[in-house]
Design an enzyme around this catalytic site. Structure first.
Site, mmCIF file in Angstrom:
data_model
loop_
_atom_site.group_PDB
_atom_site.id
_atom_site.type_symbol
_atom_site.label_atom_id
_atom_site.label_comp_id
_atom_site.label_asym_id
_atom_site.label_seq_id
_atom_site.Cartn_x
_atom_site.Cartn_y
_atom_site.Cartn_z
ATOM 1 N N GLY A 1 22.056 19.723 71.764
ATOM 2 C CA GLY A 1 22.181 20.444 73.032
ATOM 3 C C GLY A 1 21.167 20.054 74.083
ATOM 4 O O GLY A 1 21.518 19.761 75.222
ATOM 5 N N GLU B 1 22.258 27.494 78.292
ATOM 6 C CA GLU B 1 22.661 27.894 76.940
ATOM 7 C C GLU B 1 22.434 29.379 76.774
ATOM 8 O O GLU B 1 21.753 30.000 77.598
ATOM 9 C CB GLU B 1 21.879 27.102 75.881
ATOM 10 C CG GLU B 1 22.373 25.684 75.744
ATOM 11 C CD GLU B 1 21.771 24.945 74.559
ATOM 12 O OE1 GLU B 1 21.004 25.540 73.795
ATOM 13 O OE2 GLU B 1 22.067 23.753 74.424
ATOM 14 N N HIS C 1 23.278 28.842 62.190
ATOM 15 C CA HIS C 1 24.139 28.500 63.318
ATOM 16 C C HIS C 1 25.555 28.950 62.984
ATOM 17 O O HIS C 1 26.038 28.694 61.885
ATOM 18 C CB HIS C 1 24.104 26.992 63.589
ATOM 19 C CG HIS C 1 24.547 26.677 64.980
ATOM 20 N ND1 HIS C 1 25.865 26.734 65.351
ATOM 21 C CD2 HIS C 1 23.852 26.363 66.086
ATOM 22 C CE1 HIS C 1 25.949 26.446 66.639
ATOM 23 N NE2 HIS C 1 24.742 26.219 67.109
ATOM 24 N N ARG D 1 23.242 34.215 68.464
ATOM 25 C CA ARG D 1 23.707 33.452 67.295
ATOM 26 C C ARG D 1 23.831 34.295 66.033
ATOM 27 O O ARG D 1 24.778 34.143 65.270
ATOM 28 C CB ARG D 1 22.711 32.323 66.989
ATOM 29 C CG ARG D 1 22.921 31.138 67.826
ATOM 30 C CD ARG D 1 21.958 30.041 67.463
ATOM 31 N NE ARG D 1 22.132 28.989 68.460
ATOM 32 C CZ ARG D 1 21.387 27.912 68.539
ATOM 33 N NH1 ARG D 1 20.405 27.724 67.687
ATOM 34 N NH2 ARG D 1 21.614 27.006 69.460
ATOM 35 N N HIS E 1 20.179 26.610 59.804
ATOM 36 C CA HIS E 1 19.960 25.680 60.913
ATOM 37 C C HIS E 1 18.491 25.453 61.229
ATOM 38 O O HIS E 1 18.065 24.326 61.447
ATOM 39 C CB HIS E 1 20.677 26.262 62.135
ATOM 40 C CG HIS E 1 20.697 25.378 63.324
ATOM 41 N ND1 HIS E 1 21.171 24.089 63.270
ATOM 42 C CD2 HIS E 1 20.324 25.583 64.621
ATOM 43 C CE1 HIS E 1 21.081 23.537 64.466
ATOM 44 N NE2 HIS E 1 20.556 24.419 65.298
ATOM 45 N N ARG F 1 14.862 32.128 67.475
ATOM 46 C CA ARG F 1 14.538 31.057 68.420
ATOM 47 C C ARG F 1 15.495 31.046 69.608
ATOM 48 O O ARG F 1 16.709 31.168 69.445
ATOM 49 C CB ARG F 1 14.652 29.729 67.672
ATOM 50 C CG ARG F 1 14.554 28.517 68.529
ATOM 51 C CD ARG F 1 14.803 27.279 67.709
ATOM 52 N NE ARG F 1 16.207 27.147 67.364
ATOM 53 C CZ ARG F 1 16.942 26.075 67.606
ATOM 54 N NH1 ARG F 1 16.404 25.022 68.173
ATOM 55 N NH2 ARG F 1 18.205 26.022 67.247
HETATM 56 C C1 FAD Z 1 22.075 19.688 64.013
HETATM 57 C C2 FAD Z 1 20.851 20.159 64.758
HETATM 58 C C3 FAD Z 1 20.898 20.317 66.123
HETATM 59 C C4 FAD Z 1 19.764 20.751 66.834
HETATM 60 N N1 FAD Z 1 19.815 20.851 68.182
HETATM 61 C C5 FAD Z 1 18.693 21.186 68.873
HETATM 62 C C6 FAD Z 1 18.670 21.195 70.292
HETATM 63 O O1 FAD Z 1 19.660 20.901 70.928
HETATM 64 N N2 FAD Z 1 17.510 21.548 70.912
HETATM 65 C C7 FAD Z 1 16.376 21.873 70.237
HETATM 66 O O2 FAD Z 1 15.343 22.185 70.848
HETATM 67 N N3 FAD Z 1 16.367 21.844 68.873
HETATM 68 C C8 FAD Z 1 17.479 21.510 68.187
HETATM 69 N N4 FAD Z 1 17.456 21.478 66.820
HETATM 70 C C9 FAD Z 1 16.181 21.738 66.129
HETATM 71 C C10 FAD Z 1 15.247 20.538 66.322
HETATM 72 O O3 FAD Z 1 15.995 19.359 66.212
HETATM 73 C C11 FAD Z 1 14.137 20.510 65.277
HETATM 74 O O4 FAD Z 1 13.535 21.758 65.154
HETATM 75 C C12 FAD Z 1 13.059 19.484 65.646
HETATM 76 O O5 FAD Z 1 13.648 18.241 65.915
HETATM 77 C C13 FAD Z 1 12.067 19.352 64.508
HETATM 78 O O6 FAD Z 1 11.221 18.260 64.771
HETATM 79 P P1 FAD Z 1 10.047 17.912 63.771
HETATM 80 O O7 FAD Z 1 9.337 16.754 64.349
HETATM 81 O O8 FAD Z 1 9.293 19.132 63.460
HETATM 82 O O9 FAD Z 1 10.798 17.513 62.396
HETATM 83 P P2 FAD Z 1 11.912 16.413 62.111
HETATM 84 O O10 FAD Z 1 12.470 15.841 63.334
HETATM 85 O O11 FAD Z 1 12.875 16.996 61.151
HETATM 86 O O12 FAD Z 1 11.093 15.266 61.369
HETATM 87 C C14 FAD Z 1 10.584 15.450 60.070
HETATM 88 C C15 FAD Z 1 9.973 14.160 59.591
HETATM 89 O O13 FAD Z 1 9.191 14.431 58.427
HETATM 90 C C16 FAD Z 1 9.448 13.459 57.444
HETATM 91 N N5 FAD Z 1 9.135 14.056 56.135
HETATM 92 C C17 FAD Z 1 9.563 15.242 55.640
HETATM 93 N N6 FAD Z 1 9.015 15.454 54.425
HETATM 94 C C18 FAD Z 1 8.238 14.386 54.154
HETATM 95 C C19 FAD Z 1 7.428 14.009 53.051
HETATM 96 N N7 FAD Z 1 7.303 14.765 51.954
HETATM 97 N N8 FAD Z 1 6.764 12.826 53.103
HETATM 98 C C20 FAD Z 1 6.889 12.016 54.193
HETATM 99 N N9 FAD Z 1 7.638 12.323 55.270
HETATM 100 C C21 FAD Z 1 8.310 13.494 55.250
HETATM 101 C C22 FAD Z 1 10.898 13.092 57.643
HETATM 102 O O14 FAD Z 1 11.165 11.855 57.036
HETATM 103 C C23 FAD Z 1 10.960 13.087 59.178
HETATM 104 O O15 FAD Z 1 10.502 11.847 59.657
HETATM 105 C C24 FAD Z 1 18.574 21.047 66.116
HETATM 106 C C25 FAD Z 1 18.541 20.883 64.735
HETATM 107 C C26 FAD Z 1 19.661 20.446 64.048
HETATM 108 C C27 FAD Z 1 19.601 20.274 62.560
#
Ligand code: FAD
Length: 524
Positions: free
Chosen positions: A50, A115, A231, A277, A340, A375
């Site tokens: 989104g 949204e 979701h 939601r 989600h 959220r």
């Molecule tokens: C389908 C979907 C749609 C979404 N749409 C939206 C949206 O439109 N807008 C919005 O704001 N949010 C959205 N979200 C939520 C948002 O995408 C996430 O909350 C956000 O991207 C999380 O980012 P992050 O960097 O914390 O983790 P992530 O992007 O999940 O990255 C996690 C990283 O950690 C690594 N990792 C995990 N465990 C280990 C381990 N043990 N050892 C080494 N590496 C590890 C993985 O390999 C990955 O590289 C959506 C989520 C989903 C699932």
């Protein structure tokens, strides 16, 4: 054979929006190693559709973004952290644009979408519904220009090492099964979410709650884990992943229909399909229960909307459904809710510091309190950016504090001598079904107690991991117990946490955050 050890200045576990943004902040101060457990392109960030929220349009104000976020959080947002989130947002987005992120525009002007529960148009999106992928591309490209940053794919972090009360190193398992240790002056957990706890989830395979489980085992506090956002609309086909069908589709006018083809949302909420939601997810679960069918579903109906607009605005959703022979412009889409987003996580302050010295957390793995009990859509990519950058800034100071210590390189601890565990996939499947049934969208005290009992049994089966999947099983079991224990302790309903035995708010006792520390749980 003793495993190798590596020493760096900063270690970032996770290469999503939070981890990469932090790494970019850290690079001017020293060497940064970023670990990803699979390819960089497998993360929640990559699949975010989104958009990302920020008060940047002429008609918007930071105070309105703040108010909308506080409202969505149902009385539980941390006001200081939320203020930081919305105030830092414009600068973080401008920076992303400088680094090459191509947000959608009309002519030269950025396009702001709307949204659910946002009072203004403030959602930036990219390539229609591929916002996360575009942000990740730009951050990764920027990180690659900085020689201090080394991104290592397929390096699975298994445990944190604590020395003299502070995190000093991380144990890592590579794709060939080799163990090693990485020592660093500060470690950031940016491991993302824990959607894989549930039988139905929009999250990719990597979202197994590793950060929460590792931090908890090492002694850090975790918070607000009972708040899991479900979701309402994920594609529901037998052998297909639960692909997310964005809320923006309902924003465009899509309707939900039950198996009798009746539009049912107006009977549950005056806002119909645009209700919050959690309300929509519970309404769907209720409709599924009412249906006598063996494998009940509901449908998302876009057929009254203009086909060319749908194809243009949601190209990824259109193409993905076409892969499964569903033309969303003319056919109904089978849907069900799916786990989600985790509102809680490893407890942090405004600078990403956890309660364990040397350990930081940012993004979905962290519990900053910005989402409260629910959220606001499009605030989580933003949280990763804002608090990833802040954690990076504060981690630089750790280097100054620990610089004089010469690193003690030790062989990594292996796990090769334990008994062979039970077949891991069956333990994970059992856990996922159990969490879905007893710690899911609608909860009861009896169900949660049953979940805890069974999770403890599963714990005995997964406590001696050897392979990556077994480490994930152990992390899922620990995270699952933390979710269920927190949900049992919160004897009220609030935001995404709904209990039929306590259907109302209890502000006096529970307008507080749950905090789990070892085997103790408290509200503060
Ligand atoms: C389908 C979907 C749609 C979404 N749409 C939206 C949206 O439109 N807008 C919005 O704001 N949010 C959205 N979200 C939520 C948002 O995408 C996430 O909350 C956000 O991207 C999380 O980012 P992050 O960097 O914390 O983790 P992530 O992007 O999940 O990255 C996690 C990283 O950690 C690594 N990792 C995990 N465990 C280990 C381990 N043990 N050892 C080494 N590496 C590890 C993985 O390999 C990955 O590289 C959506 C989520 C989903 C699932």
């Amino acid at each position: 054979m003793p495993a190798a050890s590596l020493e760096t200045d900063f270690l970032v576990i996770g290469a999503g929006v939070a981890g990469l943004r932090a790494a970019i902040e850290l690079a001017p101060a020293g060497r940064v190693v970023v670990l990803a457990k699979r390819e960089v392109t497998e993360s929640n960030t990559q699949v975010a559709q989104g958009g990302i929220a920020a008060a940047l349009s002429d008609e918007d104000e930071i105070s309105l973004h703040l108010q909308d976020t506080l409202n969505a959080g149902d009385g539980l947002c941390n006001p200081d952290a939320t203020k930081v989130l919305v105030e830092d947002a414009p600068e973080r987005i401008d920076e992303l644009i400088d680094w090459g992120t191509q947000f959608d525009r009309e002519g030269t002007k950025l396009t702001f979408g709307r949204e659910g529960a946002h009072s203004r148009n403030r959602i930036l999106h990219a390539h229609g519904d591929s916002t996360g992928r575009e942000i990740l591309r730009a951050l990764f490209a920027k990180a690659k220009t900085l020689p201090e940053i080394k991104v290592r794919e397929f390096e699975f972090s298994t445990d944190l090492e604590v020395e003299d009360g502070r995190v000093s190193a991380v144990r890592v398992l590579d794709e060939h099964g080799q163990h090693s240790t990485v020592q660093a002056s500060a470690v950031l957990l940016a491991t993302g979410g824990l959607g894989q706890l549930y039988a139905n989830t929009t999250n990719p395979r990597v979202a197994t709650g590793d950060g929460v489980a590792m931090a908890y085992r090492a002694g850090a506090e975790v918070t607000d884990l009972e708040f899991i956002q479900f979701h309402p609309t994920a594609l529901y086909l037998k052998k297909a992943p639960r692909f997310l069908l964005s809320e923006a589709l309902r924003g465009e006018g899509a309707h939900l229909r039950n198996m009798e083809m009746t539009r049912f949302m107006p009977k549950y909420h005056p806002m119909g399909e645009l209700a919050p939601r959690d309300v929509v997810a519970r309404a769907i679960m209720h409709e599924l229960e009412l249906t006598r069918a063996k494998d009940p579903i509901v449908y998302l109906d876009l057929t009254d909307l203009e086909a060319s607009r749908i194809q243009h605005r949601f190209p990824r959703i259109y193409a993905t459904c076409m892969q499964y022979n569903i033309d969303i412009t003319s056919e109904l889409i089978p849907v069900r809710p799916a786990a989600h987003y985790a509102m809680g996580g490893v407890r942090t302050d405004l600078h990403g510091r956890t309660t364990l010295p040397g350990l930081y957390a940012a993004g979905e793995a962290a519990g900053t309190g910005v989402h409260g009990a629910n959220r606001l859509a499009s605030n989580s990519l933003l949280e990763g950016l804002v608090f990833g950058a802040r954690a990076g800034r504060r981690m630089r100071d750790e280097l100054k504090m620990t610089a004089r210590k010469s690193p003690k390189l030790r062989p990594a601890a292996g796990y090769s001598n334990g008994p062979v565990p039970v077949p891991v996939e069956s333990a994970i499947n059992r856990l996922q079904e159990l969490m879905w049934k007893d710690a899911g969208i609608v909860r009861t005290g009896t169900g949660l107690k049953e979940a805890i009992k069974q999770l403890e049994e599963i714990g005995a089966q997964v406590s001696r991991p050897h392979s990556r999947r077994e480490f994930e099983a152990r992390n899922l079991q620990i995270s699952g117990l933390l979710v269920a224990r927190s949900a049992l302790a919160r004897e009220e309903s609030r935001g995404a946490h709904y209990r039929t035995d306590f259907p109302d708010h209890n502000d006096l006792k529970f307008r507080k955050h749950s905090v789990v520390s070892g085997d103790k749980i408290r509200f503060e």
